[in-house]
Design a protein around this motif. Sequence first.
Motif, short mmCIF file in Angstrom:
data_model
loop_
_atom_site.label_atom_id
_atom_site.label_comp_id
_atom_site.label_asym_id
_atom_site.label_seq_id
_atom_site.Cartn_x
_atom_site.Cartn_y
_atom_site.Cartn_z
N SER A 285 21.81 0.41 13.89
CA SER A 285 21.68 -0.78 13.07
C SER A 285 21.62 -0.47 11.58
CB SER A 285 20.39 -1.52 13.43
OG SER A 285 20.29 -1.68 14.80
N SER A 286 21.59 0.79 11.23
CA SER A 286 21.42 1.12 9.81
C SER A 286 22.00 2.50 9.49
CB SER A 286 19.93 1.13 9.48
OG SER A 286 19.27 2.07 10.28
N VAL A 287 22.27 2.67 8.19
CA VAL A 287 22.61 4.01 7.70
C VAL A 287 21.27 4.67 7.36
CG1 VAL A 287 23.70 5.30 5.84
CG2 VAL A 287 24.80 3.24 6.74
N ASN A 288 20.96 5.77 8.03
CA ASN A 288 19.62 6.35 7.85
C ASN A 288 19.63 7.46 6.80
OD1 ASN A 288 18.58 4.68 9.84
ND2 ASN A 288 19.19 6.09 11.47
N LEU A 289 18.78 7.27 5.81
CA LEU A 289 18.63 8.28 4.76
C LEU A 289 17.42 9.16 5.07
CD1 LEU A 289 19.04 6.03 1.59
CD2 LEU A 289 20.83 7.22 2.84
N SER A 290 17.56 10.42 4.77
CA SER A 290 16.42 11.33 4.92
C SER A 290 15.89 11.65 3.52
CB SER A 290 16.88 12.60 5.63
OG SER A 290 15.81 13.49 5.71
N VAL A 291 14.59 11.55 3.34
CA VAL A 291 13.95 11.85 2.04
C VAL A 291 12.94 12.97 2.28
CG1 VAL A 291 12.63 10.92 0.11
CG2 VAL A 291 14.16 9.43 1.40
N ALA B 8 21.52 3.75 -3.34
CA ALA B 8 20.18 3.86 -2.74
C ALA B 8 19.57 5.24 -3.02
CB ALA B 8 20.26 3.62 -1.24
N ILE B 9 20.41 6.27 -2.91
CA ILE B 9 19.92 7.64 -3.17
C ILE B 9 19.46 7.78 -4.62
CG2 ILE B 9 20.69 10.06 -3.37
CD1 ILE B 9 22.42 9.53 -0.82
N ASP B 10 20.26 7.22 -5.54
CA ASP B 10 19.88 7.28 -6.97
C ASP B 10 18.55 6.58 -7.22
OD1 ASP B 10 22.08 8.72 -7.58
OD2 ASP B 10 23.27 7.02 -8.33
N ILE B 11 18.39 5.41 -6.59
CA ILE B 11 17.14 4.64 -6.79
C ILE B 11 15.95 5.45 -6.27
CG2 ILE B 11 15.86 2.58 -6.06
CD1 ILE B 11 18.70 1.21 -5.88
N ILE B 12 16.11 6.02 -5.07
CA ILE B 12 15.00 6.79 -4.48
C ILE B 12 14.67 7.99 -5.36
CG2 ILE B 12 14.31 8.21 -2.50
CD1 ILE B 12 16.04 6.29 -0.76
N VAL C 158 1.81 24.32 -1.45
CA VAL C 158 2.57 23.07 -1.39
C VAL C 158 2.95 22.74 0.05
CG1 VAL C 158 3.52 23.25 -3.71
CG2 VAL C 158 4.73 24.32 -1.83
N ARG C 159 3.28 21.49 0.26
CA ARG C 159 3.62 21.07 1.62
C ARG C 159 4.74 20.04 1.57
NH1 ARG C 159 -0.69 18.62 5.91
NH2 ARG C 159 0.84 18.29 7.54
N ARG C 160 5.62 20.07 2.57
CA ARG C 160 6.74 19.13 2.58
C ARG C 160 6.52 18.04 3.61
NH1 ARG C 160 12.70 20.62 4.55
NH2 ARG C 160 11.85 19.70 6.43
N PHE C 161 6.96 16.83 3.29
CA PHE C 161 6.97 15.76 4.28
C PHE C 161 8.29 15.01 4.17
CE2 PHE C 161 6.17 12.28 1.36
CZ PHE C 161 5.47 12.89 0.32
N GLU C 162 8.55 14.18 5.17
CA GLU C 162 9.88 13.55 5.25
C GLU C 162 9.75 12.09 5.64
OE1 GLU C 162 12.38 15.50 8.10
OE2 GLU C 162 14.18 14.48 7.39
#
Lengths: 266, 250
Positions: A218-224, A188-192, A170-174
């Motif tokens: 300029s934004s609130v940055n989410l990490s996925v 937003a987190i729930d939707i993602i 397996v491999r992870r990406f962000e």
Amino acid sequence: MTIWDILKYKIAGIEIEAILKFIGAILIIVIVAKVVRINIRRGLKDKLPDATVKNFEKFAYYIIIIIGFVASLSIIGISLSGLLVAGGILGIVIGFASQTVVSNLLSGIFLVIERPIGIGDAVRIEDVDGIVEEIKILSTTIRTWDGIYARFPNEKVFTSKIYNYYSSPVRRFEYKIGIRYSDDANKAIDIIKRVLEEHPFVLKQPEPIVFVDELGESSVNLSVRIWAPSAVWFSVKTEMLWKIKVALEKEGIQIPFPQRVIWMAK
Amino acid sequence: MATSSGKQINMFGVYGLNLKIEEGDIKIELAGDGKEKNYFRKVGDESVEKKIYADRGEIIVSPVPPVNLPVNVSNHLMIEFDKSIFIEPGVEQKIFIKFPLEIGVFLSDEKDVEPFDIFTKTKLKYTLYGRPEDGFVCRWWKSEVYEKIPSIEKLYEGVIELKIKNNYNEWTEINKIVFNTINMKIFYKDYAYCSANLEIVKKSIGKTYFNEKIEGMKGAVDLYLAKSRKLGISLVKEIEKEFFMERGFK
């Protein structure tokens, strides 16, 4: 005349008995070489490409024949000392001339034994990314992502830093995704997470992680962070970002343009 | 409803080259004059059309191991239990769990069996068993644990009869099981059924394997043998009868 007398009869100064022993020894050597060749073929055929297996089996076959033949010459009274002197000098000459070839050959053997890469693996060697197409006895061929074939001498492969993207299952990406300050980050987190749950190859375990990573200019940055099977990692990566963007916008959450608030003096 | 020149009137079975199967929202149809046949399959919103040229042969509709869709990336199936079970040392217990169903449609004649369509009604999800560096990617499914054969939606799920034997000298908690599907022996009557075993051999280590015969049921087509024949390779070496769960049961 008895058989014993016939065996003691000399042809060109060599007894028939010695000639027969020599022929017997050669036959045994050929049989041994063939057995070794067959075993190499059977042992490696599932692990290496056909061309490499053929190279290995031929190499082993002829080495055994040559060594066996030279060793058997003493049976018919041919002295090895002269051959050894001539062979020694020739060996030094050939050794100097074929340093690189031998180095590549040995590196190829070590690559096969250590197996840092395999056929079909996605790898990076010396800043070249691609799929391993062939591992031959002297060289390794990589097909780059844009379809160009790059050939590396095995010595280079063996001494380089190798990244093998397929050696793990397996491999992870962000992704980094920015939303407006006025948007609800939890929503937003729930939707993602919902979008990720729908995709078969976004793995259940290790679980994908979505969190507020940074309060940007300029934004609130989410990490996925997403784990996917290595075999389909790239297609999942290309697919998911747009799906997340579409899902967020459908729920009224927007990805903002860079912006600056200017306060005007009265 | 299934109508055809087939030998068995239900979804799974052997059919002639003209067939029409409608079960719930699954529709499979093969029709045409002469050698040219049109294959049509619809499941929910997804439909597939293919052409077949044949004048002999049969169609086999059979359950297959649930690891082929959307593409085959794994040969392992993990079934997570809805609640943990605890097994006392030395105890043997039979339970029933459900597995996700994939249905294969095969073309067949005396010499060859060829898979040409596989579909499912189940949600597809994969997971990792073990560590990222050396674990196993598995098709993931969650099931309740039953004491007797549960009622199922037969085109959606199958049943695994699982014998668990604790050969270890401590109580063992289990909330998931992993199988190697290469040796997954699926049987069917009007629903898919497997008989499997989990032997706990050490703390956090167990072996799982499938039984090769079930009385009164018909064996499903072996997808791996069909594939290996197609590729002209032998899978004999790759078929391992047992899978060792070395990364625990939790």
